[in-house]
Write an enzyme that holds these catalytic residues in place. Structure first.
Site, PDB file in Angstrom:
ATOM      1  CB  SER B  43      -0.924   0.026   1.225  1.00 21.43           C
ATOM      2  OG  SER B  43      -1.805  -1.057   1.197  1.00 21.43           O
ATOM      3  NE  ARG B 102      -5.752  -6.000  23.259  1.00 17.59           N
ATOM      4  CZ  ARG B 102      -6.283  -6.710  22.273  1.00 17.59           C
ATOM      5  NH1 ARG B 102      -6.460  -8.023  22.427  1.00 17.59           N
ATOM      6  NH2 ARG B 102      -6.619  -6.135  21.151  1.00 17.59           N
ATOM      7  CB  CYS B 140     -13.496  -6.054  19.023  1.00 13.52           C
ATOM      8  SG  CYS B 140     -13.043  -7.653  18.328  1.00 13.52           S
ATOM      9  CG  HIS B 253     -17.864  -8.735  17.817  1.00 15.22           C
ATOM     10  ND1 HIS B 253     -17.816  -9.177  16.512  1.00 15.22           N
ATOM     11  CD2 HIS B 253     -16.570  -8.568  18.203  1.00 15.22           C
ATOM     12  CE1 HIS B 253     -16.551  -9.258  16.123  1.00 15.22           C
ATOM     13  NE2 HIS B 253     -15.777  -8.887  17.126  1.00 15.22           N
TER      14      HIS B 253
END
Lengths: 355, 355
Positions: B43, B102, B140, B253
């Site tokens: 890209s 995380r 998510c 979701h």
């Protein structure tokens, strides 16, 4: 003594479950001597086949069950309410897949692998009065759940069950499959097709709403799972809660099940109990990406489903948020074990006993 | 004092989350003075726009974060592992959406509505050493869950959480959306297309497998939900179990959540707490067939999702299998609140504080 050939009525012969039932009767060599298929007005005259036997669809009318040995009902609750008692009065044994008699204390609610003994007892003791010959099969989402729960119940006792379902559209009938497939095509083409069977668009969506809503916020489907599971397992006080959800799959219901057991277990023991349990097939090899799914088995898209009989169980693992907890995943063909196959199995239990 | 314009880097600018992030930065008038978009080799040179600012995609290289005020990372764990520390060393604040940091005790895992106070505390007390400027956003499926759990936690305390997910394909990136749509077309035409992103065909199927499997039979996705929820809610011992499932929806979701609370409640109190909670939108009128779904909101099929910010909650009802139990249903746009929006909100907390 060889089994005599029977006169078999099928009510709802052209429906999704009725069609599966006819094919299963043939596959399992149910002794169909004469076929009496019933359907709604628009299918009158349509030829229905079951193995080498065939007949034209007719409408029900007074006396239409005379001479019928066994009648399978795969139609609406309203049809069953009106015609099941008539069929039983005519002397037929009736296996009814509607919700009408499921909670009737005089009618047994049967999943042969789980509580087939109730039918034997009923026959031996001539229970049920006028309803002696009426036998009921549960809701599709219940059947596969209790078949998977039974071995755990038997070995360790059930303390509490939490289930979330992933239900296919075929549970709502053949027209529901068309609605989803047509809607999917329309959405892919940038278009739109109004839902008529489902409350909302089902294509590329999921809908947490199956059946009607009750005062307590639960749907009728969620209530059925609770009440029917308790009844079939013989556990009227079973602690149980369900969330039922429609997803865009053609056939097979999937269920995520969390269970608290009463007695200590080793996971391997549960695994062994499930592998050996009647009606259960364990597919549980995560490293090989093996677990049950709606596309498990050779079923095709349009007739839908696995085309297979078992209740598939996988993703078995200890839930360490409880002292005696376990999670697993259950998939079964909702038109087969969830409805048609279960009914045929009930019919088979009558052979050599009363038929 | 007015906010100065910032130099903003976006790593993974051409990806599904990166694209959402750029659009959200613009919608929320984040003070982007100069854009520095990074993407993979194929890209390079592609022009990326954020409101009135635009720039060509480049590859990362040593020193590429010099002069950057804030860098949003929406790429792979490997990319974050290599480049996040470099960006932080260059003096940039980093909001990382990968799993890399995380669970790092020196890096906060942030959902502003739930534990935004940790970031304020971090800035005030200059916590985190070398990692002071690294901030992490959760998975998510975790974000929407903790936003919905927080008001219940705050008011009544969480005893145990059981969650089953219904996750859309966009969680696996833009190529996963293509895979599902192409596969769906192929299946509708009676054909077949080999899966490459998902472990099995996803069209008209559901797959109880997201991430990799671990020794204990859980997937990495299920483990993330457990560990991240505990960390964000500040409840390291929270009793929690998850089953994560991919379903054939494009975006958003959905989650079926069963919660045991610590203190007695009236359902109406929970309803009020949820309606007033930051980031939550209650859609819960069953009689009007109103509950959250992936197609809630004006989002379109291809970009996917609701295109809306809130975490939608509905189907709230008492679970009478527990003394203090409740069931509910949560839906959110996994690319927005589940990733891009959450990252921008973290960035916004830095404005006027350190930026």
């Amino acid at each position: 003594m060889s089994q005599r050939k029977l006169t078999v009525a099928v009510v709802g012969a052209t429906g999704a479950v009725g069609q599966q039932l006819l094919s299963i009767l043939d596959q399992r060599k149910f002794p169909v001597g004469k076929l009496v298929p019933f359907a709604s007005a628009r299918s009158i005259g349509k030829r229905i086949t079951c193995g080498s036997v065939s007949a034209e669809c007719r409408e029900m009318s007074r006396g239409c069950f005379d001479g019928v040995d066994i009648a399978f009902f795969d139609a609406s609750d309203a049809i069953s309410k009106e015609w099941v008692p008539e069929a039983a009065r005519s002397g037929a044994w009736v296996v009814d897949n509607s919700a009408t008699f499921r909670m009737d204390p005089e009618v047994p609610l049967l999943v042969p692998e789980v509580n087939g003994h109730e039918l034997k007892d009923r026959i031996a003791r001539k229970l049920g009065g006028e309803k002696h010959r009426i036998l009921s099969g549960p809701n599709c989402s219940t059947v596969q759940l209790v078949v998977a729960l039974q071995p755990l119940h038997k070995g360790w006792g059930l303390e509490r069950v939490v289930v979330s379902t992933y239900q296919s559209v075929s549970g709502a009938g053949a027209a529901a499959i068309d609605e989803m497939l047509n809607q999917t095509r329309a959405v892919l083409d940038g278009g739109w097709q109004e839902p008529s069977i489902f409350p909302h668009r089902i294509a590329f969506n999921c809908i947490p709403h199956i059946g009607g809503f009750r005062e307590d916020g639960y749907t009728s489907e969620e209530h059925k799972m609770l009440a029917e599971s308790r009844r079939i397992l013989g556990l009227p006080g079973l602690r149980f809660t369900a969330t039922t959800v429609r997803i865009p799959t053609v056939s097979c219901h999937s269920e995520s099940v969390n269970v608290e057991l009463k007695r200590d277990f080793e996971l391997l023991e549960l695994r062994q109990a499930l592998s050996g349990a009647p009606g259960v097939c364990l597919i549980d090899d995560p490293n090989a990406k093996a677990y049950p799914m709606p596309i498990t088995g050779p079923g095709d898209l349009v007739t839908g489903g696995t085309g297979q009989d078992p209740v598939y169980v996988g993703r078995l693992r200890r839930d360490s948020s409880l002292e005696r907890g376990v999670n697993f995943w259950v998939v079964s063909d909702n038109l087969r074990k969830g409805a048609a196959l279960n009914a045929v199995q009930i019919g088979e239990m009558l052979l050599g006993e009363v038929l």
